[in-house]
Scaffold this active site. Structure first.
Site, mmCIF file in Angstrom:
data_model
loop_
_atom_site.group_PDB
_atom_site.id
_atom_site.type_symbol
_atom_site.label_atom_id
_atom_site.label_comp_id
_atom_site.label_asym_id
_atom_site.label_seq_id
_atom_site.Cartn_x
_atom_site.Cartn_y
_atom_site.Cartn_z
ATOM 1 N N ARG A 52 0.817 -1.209 0.000
ATOM 2 C CA ARG A 52 0.000 0.000 0.000
ATOM 3 C C ARG A 52 0.853 1.262 0.000
ATOM 4 N NH1 ARG A 52 -3.584 -0.594 4.380
ATOM 5 N NH2 ARG A 52 -2.371 0.865 5.605
ATOM 6 N N TYR A 104 -12.130 21.882 -12.669
ATOM 7 C CA TYR A 104 -12.758 20.575 -12.904
ATOM 8 C C TYR A 104 -13.920 20.399 -11.909
ATOM 9 C CZ TYR A 104 -13.627 15.644 -12.639
ATOM 10 O OH TYR A 104 -14.259 14.435 -12.592
ATOM 11 N N ASP A 177 -3.190 22.411 -10.807
ATOM 12 C CA ASP A 177 -3.692 21.268 -11.570
ATOM 13 C C ASP A 177 -3.173 21.456 -13.001
ATOM 14 O OD1 ASP A 177 -5.101 19.473 -13.129
ATOM 15 O OD2 ASP A 177 -6.971 19.673 -12.002
ATOM 16 N N LYS A 202 -5.472 11.453 -17.979
ATOM 17 C CA LYS A 202 -5.592 12.235 -19.209
ATOM 18 C C LYS A 202 -4.314 12.147 -20.048
ATOM 19 C CE LYS A 202 -9.693 13.417 -17.732
ATOM 20 N NZ LYS A 202 -9.736 13.035 -16.323
HETATM 21 N N1 PLP Z 1 -8.450 17.689 -12.929
HETATM 22 C C1 PLP Z 1 -8.871 17.830 -14.187
HETATM 23 C C2 PLP Z 1 -8.492 19.064 -14.948
HETATM 24 C C3 PLP Z 1 -9.676 16.844 -14.782
HETATM 25 O O1 PLP Z 1 -10.102 16.998 -16.058
HETATM 26 C C4 PLP Z 1 -10.024 15.694 -14.023
HETATM 27 C C5 PLP Z 1 -10.889 14.635 -14.594
HETATM 28 O O2 PLP Z 1 -11.636 14.831 -15.501
HETATM 29 C C6 PLP Z 1 -9.572 15.594 -12.718
HETATM 30 C C7 PLP Z 1 -8.778 16.598 -12.204
HETATM 31 C C8 PLP Z 1 -9.924 14.397 -11.873
HETATM 32 O O3 PLP Z 1 -9.143 13.315 -12.284
HETATM 33 P P1 PLP Z 1 -9.624 11.770 -12.198
HETATM 34 O O4 PLP Z 1 -10.807 11.623 -13.084
HETATM 35 O O5 PLP Z 1 -8.400 11.025 -12.660
HETATM 36 O O6 PLP Z 1 -9.944 11.522 -10.762
#
Ligand code: PLP
Length: 384
Positions: A52, A104, A177, A202
């Site tokens: 883990r 997001y 992010d 992504k």
């Molecule tokens: N940040 C952005 C800009 C995203 O587009 C996403 C998902 O769509 C996330 C965070 C969250 O990531 P995850 O879907 O891998 O949990």
């Protein structure tokens, strides 16, 4: 592990040039082990105890990510949201954090519905400008400023260096992010940010077959130890196969992002002149409100994602998405295949996405095929 002086695209292509000592394989083995042998004298000299926290499957992905982002350390997680949540959960109840209103939506919802129950106070700002931040920053209480740039789904741009300077002056830290920009286009730590977060689901993985997340830190310090402890205790860890696939995906990151940027820029320019498109939201267009900052902050392109607002409103937008064939109607972004989605439908009630907005994730297909697909989808029954 990394050869000194090599450029990021080379480091990524060779995953830091790592070779397996046991077999001389130039591709890493897949380590599914969940537990590791204790020494006869009761020690763990291997440094590994249990899967883990100590999985060797993470070593290469984390080392490569730290190198590409220019950080001292990285941690992979079970998803992007798990990575972000770990950073917030490493704060203490009563701490104040600032986040953009345009970000997001899934993480915004987590902050609104869950972080506050953990005792964090969250301020959402319509714009991440120095004036707006100064108005809510509280010395001693504001611990983290969250930045997403370009931000989903309007691709709003935030000046990372300006936010980082302001945060430092007030004793707060900044996490960016960097999912949409990737280290190919923006390196937030070099601009003064303390952490970078990725939905590795992504562009980093890039093949729509892994859900993963990552955090990278500028400094390995006591705060970072807390984040690591949150991952260990909370257990939002990545599977070994997913970590292996992530490294494989990152090897082509620079090629994929470059091609996606080239096509996205062409598509944005093409659609900006289209009579059935009311607006194109793409930071590469001179008319985008964040264009000047994006031009200074991003190198090599403005990203592979853009949004369009379809003339005729919501039903017209949904009808356009229904007619694409090369662009697949699906959520997510950053894969090799181009995707289109009606953003308000996926975000549901409370969505701040304009109802006529379609989000496009541009893949690595031939640019002309993508443009032809959008043209035929946008043309109405009379073939205009
Ligand atoms: N940040 C952005 C800009 C995203 O587009 C996403 C998902 O769509 C996330 C965070 C969250 O990531 P995850 O879907 O891998 O949990």
């Amino acid at each position: 592990m990394a050869a000194e002086g090599l450029r990021p695209a080379t480091l990524a292509a060779q995953a830091l040039g790592w070779v397996d000592e046991a077999t001389r394989a130039i591709i890493p083995p897949l380590h599914p082990a969940t537990t590791f042998l204790r020494d006869p004298d009761n020690q763990f000299r291997s440094g590994r105890i249990y899967g883990r926290d100590d999985s060797p499957a993470y070593d290469q992905a984390e080392a490569l990510l730290a190198a590409l982002e220019g950080g001292e350390g990285a941690l992979v997680f079970a998803s992007g949201n798990a990575a972000a949540a770990a950073l917030f959960q490493a704060l203490a109840p009563g701490d104040h954090v600032i986040a953009p209103a345009v970000m997001y939506w899934g993480l915004r919802a987590w902050l609104r519905d869950h972080a506050v129950r953990w005792g964090l106070e969250v301020s959402f700002l319509p714009e991440m400008t120095a004036a707006a931040l100064s108005a809510v920053l509280r010395v001693g209480r504001t611990k983290l400023i969250w930045v997403e740039t370009p931000a989903n789904p309007t691709w709003a741009i935030t000046d990372i260096a300006a936010v980082a300077a302001l945060a430092r002056a007030h004793g707060a830290r900044v996490c960016v992010d960097n999912t949409a920009a990737t280290p190919v286009l923006t390196r937030p730590l070099a601009l003064g940010a303390d952490y970078v977060m990725h939905s590795a689901t992504k562009y980093l993985n890039g093949h729509s077959d892994v859900v993963a997340g990552a955090l990278v830190t500028a400094l390995r310090d006591a705060a970072w130890d807390k984040v690591r402890a949150v991952r260990r205790a909370g257990g939002a860890v990545l599977g070994p196969f997913e970590a292996w696939l992530l490294v494989r995906g990152m090897r082509t990151l620079y090629l994929r992002v470059s091609q996606a940027c080239r096509s996205a820029e062409r598509i944005a320019g093409h659609l900006a002149a289209h009579p059935r498109v009311a607006a194109v939201l793409y930071p590469g267009l001179p008319g985008h409100p964040g264009h000047a900052i994006a031009k200074a902050q991003m190198t090599g392109g403005f990203g592979g994602t853009l949004s369009i607002r379809v003339a005729g409103g919501e039903m017209a937008a949904v009808a356009v998405a229904a007619r694409t064939t090369v662009f697949k109607r699906a959520t997510s972004l950053g894969g090799v295949e181009s995707l289109i989605e009606h953003r308000a439908s996926i975000e549901g009630a409370g969505s701040s996405a304009p109802p006529d907005l379609l989000r496009l994730s541009v893949g690595i297909e031939d640019t002309e095929d993508l443009i032809a697909d959008l043209d035929q989808a946008l043309s109405d029954a009379t073939g205009r």
